[in-house]
Structures are given as C-alpha cells and as structure tokens.
Write a protein that holds these residues in place. Structure first.
Motif, mmCIF file in Angstrom:
data_model
loop_
_atom_site.group_PDB
_atom_site.id
_atom_site.type_symbol
_atom_site.label_atom_id
_atom_site.label_comp_id
_atom_site.label_asym_id
_atom_site.label_seq_id
_atom_site.Cartn_x
_atom_site.Cartn_y
_atom_site.Cartn_z
ATOM 1 N N ALA A 29 0.839 -1.202 0.000
ATOM 2 C CA ALA A 29 0.000 0.000 0.000
ATOM 3 C C ALA A 29 0.871 1.247 0.000
ATOM 4 C CB ALA A 29 -0.938 -0.011 1.203
ATOM 5 N N ARG A 30 1.904 1.232 0.816
ATOM 6 C CA ARG A 30 2.785 2.404 0.892
ATOM 7 C C ARG A 30 3.491 2.649 -0.444
ATOM 8 N NH1 ARG A 30 6.032 5.201 5.619
ATOM 9 N NH2 ARG A 30 7.019 6.767 4.319
ATOM 10 N N LEU A 31 4.004 1.594 -1.064
ATOM 11 C CA LEU A 31 4.744 1.752 -2.313
ATOM 12 C C LEU A 31 3.826 2.132 -3.474
ATOM 13 C CD1 LEU A 31 7.253 -1.228 -2.033
ATOM 14 C CD2 LEU A 31 7.749 1.210 -1.784
ATOM 15 N N CYS A 32 2.646 1.530 -3.535
ATOM 16 C CA CYS A 32 1.699 1.874 -4.605
ATOM 17 C C CYS A 32 1.311 3.348 -4.523
ATOM 18 C CB CYS A 32 0.453 0.997 -4.510
ATOM 19 S SG CYS A 32 0.691 -0.709 -5.057
ATOM 20 N N GLU A 49 -8.188 -7.104 8.699
ATOM 21 C CA GLU A 49 -8.243 -7.478 10.114
ATOM 22 C C GLU A 49 -7.044 -6.975 10.896
ATOM 23 O OE1 GLU A 49 -6.269 -11.936 9.489
ATOM 24 O OE2 GLU A 49 -8.412 -11.730 9.917
ATOM 25 N N GLU A 50 -5.973 -6.577 10.202
ATOM 26 C CA GLU A 50 -4.754 -6.125 10.876
ATOM 27 C C GLU A 50 -4.715 -4.595 10.963
ATOM 28 O OE1 GLU A 50 -2.536 -7.869 12.373
ATOM 29 O OE2 GLU A 50 -3.314 -9.829 11.787
ATOM 30 N N PRO A 51 -4.571 -4.035 12.178
ATOM 31 C CA PRO A 51 -4.536 -2.571 12.325
ATOM 32 C C PRO A 51 -3.464 -1.890 11.494
ATOM 33 C CG PRO A 51 -4.790 -3.633 14.467
ATOM 34 C CD PRO A 51 -4.501 -4.726 13.477
ATOM 35 N N GLN A 52 -2.277 -2.505 11.390
ATOM 36 C CA GLN A 52 -1.196 -1.867 10.633
ATOM 37 C C GLN A 52 -1.546 -1.752 9.156
ATOM 38 O OE1 GLN A 52 2.407 -4.016 9.656
ATOM 39 N NE2 GLN A 52 1.578 -5.928 10.474
ATOM 40 N N VAL A 53 -2.309 -2.724 8.649
ATOM 41 C CA VAL A 53 -2.713 -2.676 7.243
ATOM 42 C C VAL A 53 -3.779 -1.609 7.035
ATOM 43 C CG1 VAL A 53 -3.666 -3.989 5.313
ATOM 44 C CG2 VAL A 53 -2.140 -5.111 6.953
ATOM 45 N N ARG A 54 -4.738 -1.528 7.957
ATOM 46 C CA ARG A 54 -5.775 -0.504 7.851
ATOM 47 C C ARG A 54 -5.157 0.890 7.886
ATOM 48 N NH1 ARG A 54 -8.327 -3.912 11.689
ATOM 49 N NH2 ARG A 54 -8.056 -2.354 13.344
ATOM 50 N N ASP A 55 -4.207 1.092 8.790
ATOM 51 C CA ASP A 55 -3.562 2.400 8.897
ATOM 52 C C ASP A 55 -2.786 2.720 7.622
ATOM 53 O OD1 ASP A 55 -2.805 4.730 10.636
ATOM 54 O OD2 ASP A 55 -0.798 3.954 10.232
ATOM 55 N N ALA A 56 -2.092 1.721 7.070
ATOM 56 C CA ALA A 56 -1.351 1.938 5.825
ATOM 57 C C ALA A 56 -2.301 2.285 4.690
ATOM 58 C CB ALA A 56 -0.540 0.682 5.474
ATOM 59 N N ALA A 57 -3.482 1.665 4.684
ATOM 60 C CA ALA A 57 -4.461 1.940 3.637
ATOM 61 C C ALA A 57 -4.978 3.372 3.732
ATOM 62 C CB ALA A 57 -5.619 0.948 3.731
ATOM 63 N N VAL A 58 -5.255 3.848 4.946
ATOM 64 C CA VAL A 58 -5.718 5.228 5.128
ATOM 65 C C VAL A 58 -4.660 6.208 4.630
ATOM 66 C CG1 VAL A 58 -6.330 6.983 6.830
ATOM 67 C CG2 VAL A 58 -7.249 4.668 7.058
ATOM 68 N N ARG A 59 -3.414 5.976 5.028
ATOM 69 C CA ARG A 59 -2.331 6.860 4.608
ATOM 70 C C ARG A 59 -2.149 6.827 3.089
ATOM 71 N NH1 ARG A 59 1.334 8.163 8.890
ATOM 72 N NH2 ARG A 59 0.710 7.237 10.866
ATOM 73 N N ALA A 60 -2.267 5.634 2.512
ATOM 74 C CA ALA A 60 -2.063 5.496 1.073
ATOM 75 C C ALA A 60 -3.157 6.215 0.285
ATOM 76 C CB ALA A 60 -2.022 4.016 0.697
ATOM 77 N N LEU A 61 -4.405 6.064 0.695
ATOM 78 C CA LEU A 61 -5.495 6.737 -0.004
ATOM 79 C C LEU A 61 -5.367 8.254 0.127
ATOM 80 C CD1 LEU A 61 -8.493 4.410 0.889
ATOM 81 C CD2 LEU A 61 -7.412 4.699 -1.356
ATOM 82 N N ALA A 62 -4.918 8.703 1.283
ATOM 83 C CA ALA A 62 -4.700 10.140 1.466
ATOM 84 C C ALA A 62 -3.642 10.646 0.491
ATOM 85 C CB ALA A 62 -4.280 10.428 2.897
ATOM 86 N N GLN A 63 -2.591 9.851 0.306
ATOM 87 C CA GLN A 63 -1.510 10.264 -0.590
ATOM 88 C C GLN A 63 -1.938 10.202 -2.053
ATOM 89 O OE1 GLN A 63 2.106 8.080 0.041
ATOM 90 N NE2 GLN A 63 3.350 9.525 -1.110
#
Length: 274
Positions: free
Chosen positions: A112-115, A134-148
C-alpha cells in the motif's frame, strides 16, 4: 487491468511476499534513486533492475526516495506518468498490485505504501479493500495510502469507512483529498466534523467565511460548530477574529461561547503583529 490475485491455485501466479530479512538495503534504495532520476530526465528506456520483493523489504526508504523524486519542482502529472511507465517496463507494476493481496500483513501494508508513493492509480480500489483488513497496521497503511493518492474516489472510500477510522486520522487524510462535495453535503455528523477539521489542516483561507458560517449556524450540531472554531484557529487568518469574538460574546450555548473564546484567543495570539 487485472485485479490483484487472491488465490494460490494452479491457475494463478504466486502472490508476492516480502522476504523475512532486508536484501541489500542501501544498494536497492540507491538503485531506485538513480533509475528514477534517469526516467524523470526523459530516458524512456530506463528499467529498474529490482524485484518487487526487494522493494517490499524496504518500503519506507524506497517510498521516500520515490516521494522526493516526485516532489521536485517541475515534476507534475507527466512525471507521475513517467514513473508509472518505469514500473510497468520493469515488471513491477502488477507485482506490487498483487502484493496488496498477500497473506502476509506486513507485505500488504508495504505494498500500500509503495503503490501510493509511486502514484499507481489502479491500486485505489484494492487499497480501499484494505480499509476492512483485520490487521490494524494494514488498515492504517491503507488510510495513509489513499490520502496520498488523493482524488474523489479515494475520498469516497475513506468516507465509506469513516466510522472505523480514528477522527484525527480521517481529518488528516481528507485534508489531502477532494472534499468539495463533502463541504456541500456531508454524509453524517462525523463526516462533517472530519471535513471541517480537514479545512483547517489545509490552512485554506478561502474556507474562512464558510467556516464562520458553520460556527454561527445553530442548525449544525455543536460538535461540528466546535470543529469549525478549531479549524479557524488552525488556519490562522486574521479575518476570522471578529466573527469568533461575536460567537464568544453572544452565543446562547455555553459550550459554543467557550469554543469561540478559546479559538479567538488562539487566533489573536497567532496573528499579533501580522
């Protein structure tokens, strides 16, 4: 564009997964940096000689190198396209998208971060799926990625999961996206609060008068009006001083009087001498 593969069956390619140990960190990051600069300089045959697994093993430094390259003056939409084409030529585009469906949570978050860093716009919908991970770290990465990644579709996906995203994180994400429609008609009170706070984080002076209108309008829920006061103080434009002063002096609701007074005091402190 084929969606990320979510199966390891006989008719699918294996899902990319990051190795357990970092592989040549400095070498890989340095190579990414050199090839990005070559591609952005106009070399259309440039190829990044690295595997998706190598990039996924170093998501933070690799993503930062990409971000720095795309933040350079003069690099706009064409630069984003050049980087996408570089990843396609190098066979990395689809592999990074497929990594969003990896069984390994760390790999999903890294992908997610790299994409997002590489502005792979085809990843938006698949990263949106990770908001339910289901994993908090993945959900957080997804929020940050969509914001970017930004854009209306990213905002829509974020708002569809608004109840499950911490309010401060949602506001930060919205501050980087297209929030025009949300300003006109927010879907819920929570969406309205997040949108108003996002206006403050943008420090958008053009939003001062609409925010003052919200702060004074008793038809809005108090939480939204309080958020408008906070946003006005964050924007820090002196034109809001009078409106906040009137709110602090005359609003019949003690909560709003206190919010107006606090925002007024903070704004005056920030704008003294301006």
């Amino acid at each position: 564009m084929d969606p990320p593969l979510r199966s390891n069956g006989s008719n699918t390619r294996p899902v990319i997964q990051a190795p357990t140990r970092s592989i040549g960190r400095s070498r890989v990051v340095g190579r990414v940096d050199r090839v990005l600069n070559t591609a952005l300089a106009g070399e259309r045959a440039a190829v990044l000689n690295a595997t998706a697994a190598e990039l996924l093993a170093e998501p933070v430094p690799v993503a930062r190198v990409i971000e720095i390259a795309l933040e350079r003056p003069g690099v706009g939409v064409i630069g984003h396209w050049m980087i996408q084409e570089l990843f396609r030529r190098s066979g990395l585009y689809d592999d990074l998208l497929n990594a969003l469906a990896s069984p390994d949570a760390g790999t999903r978050a890294a992908a997610a971060r790299l994409c997002a860093a590489a502005r792979l716009t085809d990843s938006v919908l698949w990263i949106g799926d990770l908001l339910e991970d289901e994993e908090p770290q993945v959900r957080d990465a997804a929020v940050r990625a969509l914001a970017q990644l930004g854009g209306r579709r990213s905002v829509e996906l974020l708002m569809a999961s608004a109840e499950r995203i911490p309010l401060y994180r949602l506001a930060i994400a919205l501050a980087r996206g297209d929030i025009e429609a949300l300003m006109r008609q927010p879907a819920s009170e929570r969406a309205a609060v997040a949108t108003v706070l996002a206006c403050g984080l943008r420090r958008d002076v053009l939003r001062v008068q609409p925010l003052l209108g919200i702060a004074h309008d008793r038809r809005w829920p108090n939480q939204v009006r309080v958020a408008a006061c906070k946003a006005l103080a964050t924007i820090g434009d002196r034109s809001a001083v009078g409106g906040l002063s009137r709110l602090a002096e005359a609003d019949p609701d003690p909560l709003m009087k206190k919010a107006g007074e606090r925002a007024h005091r903070r704004l005056v402190k920030r704008t003294v001498g301006k």
